[in-house]
Scaffold this motif. Structure first.
Motif, short mmCIF file in Angstrom:
data_model
loop_
_atom_site.label_atom_id
_atom_site.label_comp_id
_atom_site.label_asym_id
_atom_site.label_seq_id
_atom_site.Cartn_x
_atom_site.Cartn_y
_atom_site.Cartn_z
N LEU A 56 -5.40 10.04 -6.79
CA LEU A 56 -6.27 10.50 -5.70
C LEU A 56 -5.71 10.04 -4.35
CD1 LEU A 56 -9.88 9.67 -7.01
CD2 LEU A 56 -8.62 11.82 -7.18
N THR A 57 -5.94 10.81 -3.32
CA THR A 57 -5.64 10.31 -1.98
C THR A 57 -6.69 9.26 -1.63
OG1 THR A 57 -7.08 11.91 -0.92
CG2 THR A 57 -4.77 12.57 -1.24
N VAL A 58 -6.39 8.47 -0.62
CA VAL A 58 -7.34 7.45 -0.18
C VAL A 58 -8.68 8.10 0.16
CG1 VAL A 58 -7.84 5.82 1.68
CG2 VAL A 58 -5.59 5.79 0.59
N GLU A 59 -8.64 9.22 0.88
CA GLU A 59 -9.87 9.85 1.33
C GLU A 59 -10.68 10.38 0.13
OE1 GLU A 59 -12.96 10.71 3.37
OE2 GLU A 59 -11.35 9.43 4.09
N ALA A 60 -9.98 11.02 -0.80
CA ALA A 60 -10.68 11.55 -1.98
C ALA A 60 -11.29 10.43 -2.81
CB ALA A 60 -9.70 12.37 -2.83
N PRO A 240 -4.23 2.30 3.77
CA PRO A 240 -4.01 2.10 2.34
C PRO A 240 -3.79 0.63 2.00
CG PRO A 240 -2.54 3.80 3.23
CD PRO A 240 -3.20 3.13 4.40
N LYS A 241 -4.27 0.25 0.84
CA LYS A 241 -4.10 -1.12 0.35
C LYS A 241 -3.38 -1.08 -1.00
CE LYS A 241 -8.39 -1.05 0.68
NZ LYS A 241 -9.77 -1.24 0.33
N ALA A 242 -3.03 -2.26 -1.50
CA ALA A 242 -2.38 -2.32 -2.81
C ALA A 242 -3.27 -1.67 -3.88
CB ALA A 242 -2.09 -3.78 -3.17
N GLY A 243 -4.58 -1.84 -3.73
CA GLY A 243 -5.52 -1.28 -4.69
C GLY A 243 -6.87 -1.15 -4.02
N LEU A 244 -7.91 -0.90 -4.82
CA LEU A 244 -9.27 -0.79 -4.29
C LEU A 244 -9.36 0.23 -3.16
CD1 LEU A 244 -10.36 -4.55 -4.19
CD2 LEU A 244 -10.90 -2.87 -5.95
N ASP B 52 8.53 2.26 5.37
CA ASP B 52 8.14 2.25 3.96
C ASP B 52 7.25 3.45 3.67
OD1 ASP B 52 9.52 -0.09 3.57
OD2 ASP B 52 7.94 -0.98 2.35
N PRO B 53 7.30 3.94 2.44
CA PRO B 53 6.52 5.14 2.07
C PRO B 53 5.07 4.79 1.83
CG PRO B 53 7.68 4.30 0.16
CD PRO B 53 8.05 3.40 1.31
N ILE B 54 4.30 4.72 2.89
CA ILE B 54 2.90 4.29 2.76
C ILE B 54 1.96 5.49 2.85
CG2 ILE B 54 1.07 2.95 3.88
CD1 ILE B 54 3.31 0.97 4.66
N GLY B 55 1.07 5.58 1.89
CA GLY B 55 0.04 6.63 1.94
C GLY B 55 0.57 8.02 1.64
N LEU B 56 1.79 8.13 1.12
CA LEU B 56 2.32 9.45 0.76
C LEU B 56 1.76 9.88 -0.59
CD1 LEU B 56 6.13 9.12 1.62
CD2 LEU B 56 4.30 10.05 3.03
N THR B 57 1.61 11.18 -0.77
CA THR B 57 1.30 11.67 -2.11
C THR B 57 2.58 11.55 -2.94
OG1 THR B 57 2.01 13.91 -1.59
CG2 THR B 57 -0.31 13.37 -1.20
N VAL B 58 2.41 11.62 -4.25
CA VAL B 58 3.57 11.55 -5.14
C VAL B 58 4.58 12.63 -4.77
CG1 VAL B 58 4.32 11.92 -7.52
CG2 VAL B 58 2.34 10.45 -7.05
N GLU B 59 4.09 13.84 -4.52
CA GLU B 59 5.01 14.95 -4.24
C GLU B 59 5.74 14.74 -2.92
OE1 GLU B 59 7.39 17.86 -4.70
OE2 GLU B 59 6.16 17.01 -6.31
N LEU B 244 7.32 3.05 -7.45
CA LEU B 244 8.50 3.91 -7.57
C LEU B 244 8.11 5.38 -7.68
CD1 LEU B 244 10.71 1.84 -10.07
CD2 LEU B 244 10.90 1.93 -7.59
N ASN B 245 7.09 5.78 -6.93
CA ASN B 245 6.62 7.15 -7.06
C ASN B 245 7.51 8.18 -6.37
OD1 ASN B 245 4.32 7.37 -8.84
ND2 ASN B 245 3.38 5.87 -7.48
N GLY B 246 8.57 7.71 -5.71
CA GLY B 246 9.56 8.65 -5.19
C GLY B 246 10.54 9.10 -6.25
N VAL B 247 10.46 8.52 -7.43
CA VAL B 247 11.33 8.92 -8.54
C VAL B 247 10.53 9.77 -9.51
CG1 VAL B 247 12.89 8.14 -10.35
CG2 VAL B 247 12.55 6.72 -8.31
#
Lengths: 645, 645
Positions: A56-60, A240-244, B52-59, B244-247
């Motif tokens: 899920l995205t953070v927003e979703a 975004p955070k590591a989790g939660l 750094d790849p923060i908050g990106l979707t997997v795609e 490693l979601n860029g792989v």
């Protein structure tokens, strides 16, 4: 007990002869005093669809968690911890247990619920008075009013006494002016702030008539109903955070925001219209720590939820360990990985510790429930210390164990679909929020050392001399490795002796006492350099907090076994308790050797005993995780497809 | 060395008097043999924007990493490891160093590059012959051909010898038929498979004329240029992972997929048109392990990249530790958290270990570079064992240290913007991919035990008897804690003695020798229950692998100090090496106590010495992390705003 090699050679799988009553008997003991509530919650949770928030995205994710929070208002759970007078259940223990059960699911929901009902609602209930209760509690319970608990600042997290937000009373307007002096004083990591909160309980230095009276709590609107930030309020998103990521953490800043005088939650301190300050507690510091002390439910709930996440990780890893085969034996059969000693060592001592912590947490919840607001201050202080120690033990155990479970599942454990990545990421912050673990351990130790100091002060000079003399004798006894209480069992490597519960408990007690005595001795020499001496002894101080908690945990396990009515469950738990105690001793055996509590031979025997217990408990691993009673859909990892469950 | 309390009382901050030459001198020593390449790469990386790849979707993350991979083809880096004949640089060591430097950035790019050029390209180069090189290498280097390394299967990861995919030769068609017999045999976690790969090196059991000849590698097309799966090929996406979601990891299945005979990478085994199998290596097992042995570059690169991520985490946490203040001293000053002993203990021994591992990794890379394909088998085997041990040490150290760094940064460390969450999530799988650490440690230990067995077999009965007699004497010496080599230094708690480098090295050597001897003794008793005996000793076996690697690491550190030309850097590194050695001894002091290598007093003195070293190195922490030479934009965490950098 059969020798390890025979047992290992049998490559024992789950015991097919275990009686069908074993799992329910264990579950019943684990469920304890709130068994009926747990059964209800388990039935509710088991009847709902459940899916971890993957991809899920953070927003979703935030939107989904808010919906789930909303759904919870249809149940009794949000109100459990509130007074009956305001539609609550008046069941503090049940409320904490309910958070613990939420911990089997998406931990973002547990944390969001904790922020809303535990921290925000809890602050209103415990720091406010009747008018606040009347005005807010029902709306908070029903989610008509979403709110924040705005204590931590960018520059002050652990050291909350030195928060720098101010609330200055203006007698002409009859208002407080809430102000953030600089960026360092912005409220930081505040749950519900970035998106959903409408009000915040803001902790600020109360200033009236030019005097600062320490930190107090104020009800401050931060957004209107349309979601627009209130005038003078700056809101940032922590991103975004590591989790939660289902929890909308944000930052709050206040630029001379005016709130009415009655926005002060005034149970422990009030300001009259003319600006006169009154409080039932004279000292600013003592008042503040009393206020903080009322808020320990959150800390207890975090410990319990960490336990739930740990149980879930172990249930996943044990099941996988019974399915996954790798490498063949000489006879050509592929070995189930949980049959390897190395794999057992990753999971089974952690499983035993999880049982131990569960029983100790259970006692803590009961103590919290039974300690009324009017209990003596010393009792309150002890409860806080115990809550701190258990929060530390539970959360570090969770971090370590979930990591081990992930590694035990190899590549499968790294895929989000197999749930371990989410557990790991979400629980990680537990070790540093609701009190940083290192700071909390220090709190535990300081409490113990204060007790110690008190007992000294109450003694006559003669009695003090006697204690000192005894300690000198003790030191001598130590050097000759013949300390009386442990004497008969210290020497040799007779394995039977290791399984003597009295010896185990005495070893834990003796360790605690010695560590405390010796750290007290060091700190007593502080002289004119108290920071230097304290700091040089910090590792020793932290150790005191740890070993104290270890002793409480072992004792709780022993009491739980004592009250177990089912002979089969009892016998199994005796072995699990042995594994907890001996794995703990093994990890700390350097200390026991250094202080003459274990001989070298006995110490090696402890290692062998842990190996033996791993082999002996291997066939019961599945039984032990099944007894946690985790609803099936919370274990729906594709890596377990094909598992008989 | 000043006593701890004085030093701590000074609350020493970064040494303002450190000469400006210190950081460059340390960097120069760390950069070692490939210093010129490292400087080039640092300049390249420092000149590029980085985020750094923060908050990106997997795609989005996958697309970005593919773009970055493409951008790398404009540099020399992809070709460094390939033969000059095919446009490569012929610089194996440089290639590994280049992966290590990539490890300062988004680890998805490092892994994707490793899959494409290291594993896929490496397999073509090392397992193929001239026609394969001619056909593929340049296209692989230039990304005209993206490919996969399809070894692991759902059911067999560590135990690759028992892979179940088959490649059956059909002499009538002159083709191999590649087939996945069931879901358990699907290729699993394959990088580049879910989205970008066009071909795969598929590892499968080669069957010809009805005989299975063990695992071989085949070039199999999996997608056409438009990205459609090839006929008979099933492709699944592994979906979101912990990191490693860029792989784009995926699963591959083959339903009787036909490939030409020359798709077999035939350096170590070939099939004639009529189906006759030939190989320069007789034994199927030995041939397979020889093939695997050629592929250790990937393992070495993972270890190096883990080191880079660890350095980055420590650089972030040390900087934050020098900025963040919490709690006041009696004089009212707020204390910088890195001045607390507890905080130093979280970071500084880990920093010392990072230095130690760096120098050992550097030696490993040089050995890999210098060991030609024609080196004697024994030399190859030793190199593999060393690579395995270093991969284990580097990756577990990374997991532990990045976790500690995250906790040391509290709530700030949990925010994605502060980079630690990404480092943690990405490196987590390093401990179980490219060889599960537990399995690799066993490989190390088995190699050592084989050496041991060989040395026995080569001795006459008389010499053997003498060795046994010496061991008996050794055991006696052990019991009386008077083993000759350590004798003068075992007793007492004279702190100076702990800083004697010879004593430290001897202690590591002696530990390794004793653990190996005793585990050999246990395994020799295997009799008719080899699995049971081996399994009961598994923790002992794993320990042998660990302490062996520890000894190699300490020796590498000592050699690095010896070649340091700068007196200031040398003096500092002597203390860092002390901290590495003594923290290692401290963590394992139970063993040293149990085996009479440390007296109780000496053991306690080790703890005190680690504390002293933490205090002494505290002012140099920033210097030590600055010397890693991490380009500034890789440390752009908002929590460090205001840091002088």
């Amino acid at each position: 007990m059969p020798p390890v090699t025979d047992q290992a050679a049998q490559a024992a799988h789950t015991d097919p002869d275990a009686p069908a009553t074993l799992v329910p008997a264990l579950t019943s003991l684990l469920d304890g005093r709130w068994a009926a509530l747990r059964a209800d919650l388990r039935a509710q949770m088991g009847g709902e669809p459940y899916q971890d928030p993957i991809g899920l995205t953070v927003e979703a994710h935030r939107a989904r968690v808010l919906d789930q929070l909303q759904a919870l208002t249809a149940t009794d759970r949000p109100g459990l911890g509130f007074d009956k007078a305001h539609g609550g259940g008046g069941d503090i223990g049940g409320s904490v247990v309910s958070f613990e059960m939420l911990g089997f699911g998406d931990l973002s929901l547990m944390v969001k619920a904790g922020v809303q009902w535990g921290l925000f609602g809890g602050a209103v209930q415990l720091l406010g008075t009747a008018p606040h209760h009347e005005r807010y509690l029902r709306r908070i319970k029903d989610l008509d009013l979403l709110g924040c608990f705005a204590m931590t600042e960018h520059g002050h997290g652990s050291d909350v006494q030195h928060l720098r937000t101010t609330a200055t009373y203006d007698p002409d307007a009859g208002e407080f002016v809430v102000h953030t002096p600089d960026r360092d004083a912005m409220k930081e990591y505040i749950g519900n702030a970035a998106r959903d909160g409408r009000m915040a309980v803001v902790f600020a230095q109360l200033v009236t008539r030019g005097d600062s009276r320490g930190v107090h709590a104020f009800m401050v609107p931060i957004r209107d109903d349309a979601g627009t930030a209130a005038a003078g309020v700056t809101i940032e998103d922590c991103g975004p955070k590591a989790g939660l990521n289902g929890v909308d953490n944000g930052r709050l800043g206040f630029d001379h925001v005016r709130i009415p005088r009655d926005a002060l939650l005034d149970r422990f301190g009030d300001v009259a219209p003319d600006g006169t300050y009154t409080s039932p507690i004279e000292s600013d510091a003592r008042r503040f720590f009393t206020m903080l002390g009322t808020l320990i439910r959150g800390r207890v709930s975090v410990g319990g939820s960490a336990g739930s996440a740990t149980k879930r990780a172990l249930a996943l890893a044990v099941r996988y360990g019974e399915l996954r085969r790798q490498f063949t034996k000489p006879d050509g059969e592929e070995v189930v990985v949980l049959d390897y000693l190395g794999h057992q060592r990753k999971l089974l001592p952690a499983l035993a510790t999880t049982y131990a912590l569960h029983f100790a947490q259970d006692e803590l919840v009961a103590a919290l429930h039974d300690t009324g607001a009017d209990a003596p201050e010393e009792e309150q202080r002890r409860l806080e210390s115990r809550a701190a120690g258990m929060k530390v033990a539970n959360t570090w155990h969770a971090t370590r164990t979930i990591q081990a479970a992930r590694e035990a599942c190899g590549g499968a454990g790294y895929l989000a679909e197999n749930l371990l990545p989410g557990l790991k990421a979400d629980t990680d912050v537990f070790t540093t929020f609701e009190g940083d673990n290192t700071v909390l351990l220090q709190l535990v130790a300081k409490g113990l050392l204060t007790d110690y100091k008190d007992s000294f002060q109450n003694l006559s000079p003669l009695a003090t001399a006697r204690i000192v003399a005894e300690r000198v004798l003790g030191a001598v006894a130590e050097r000759t490795a013949a300390r009386k209480v442990l004497d008969r069992l210290t020497e040799g490597d007779d394995r039977e002796a290791l399984f003597d519960r009295d010896w185990q408990v005495k070893l834990f007690e003796d360790r605690e006492q010695h560590v405390l005595e010796s750290v007290a001795d060091r700190l007593r020499k502080a002289g004119d350099n108290p920071f230097g001496v304290f700091n040089a002894a910090q590792d020793h101080v932290l150790r005191a907090g740890r070993v104290h908690t270890d002793r409480l945990v072992l004792e709780a396990f022993v009491r739980a076994i004592d009250r177990c009515p089912d002979p089969g469950a009892k016998a199994l738990l005796e072995r699990v308790c042995d594994l907890y105690a001996l794995a703990n001793i093994e990890a700390d055996r350097a200390w026991f050797l250094e202080h003459g509590r274990l001989s070298a031979g006995r110490s090696k025997a402890v290692i062998a005993a842990v190996n033996t217990l791993c082999a002996e408990l291997r066939p019961h691993a599945r039984t032990l995780v099944d007894a946690f009673g985790i609803p099936r859909q919370y274990l729906a990892a594709p890596m377990l497809d094909g598992s008989a469950s």
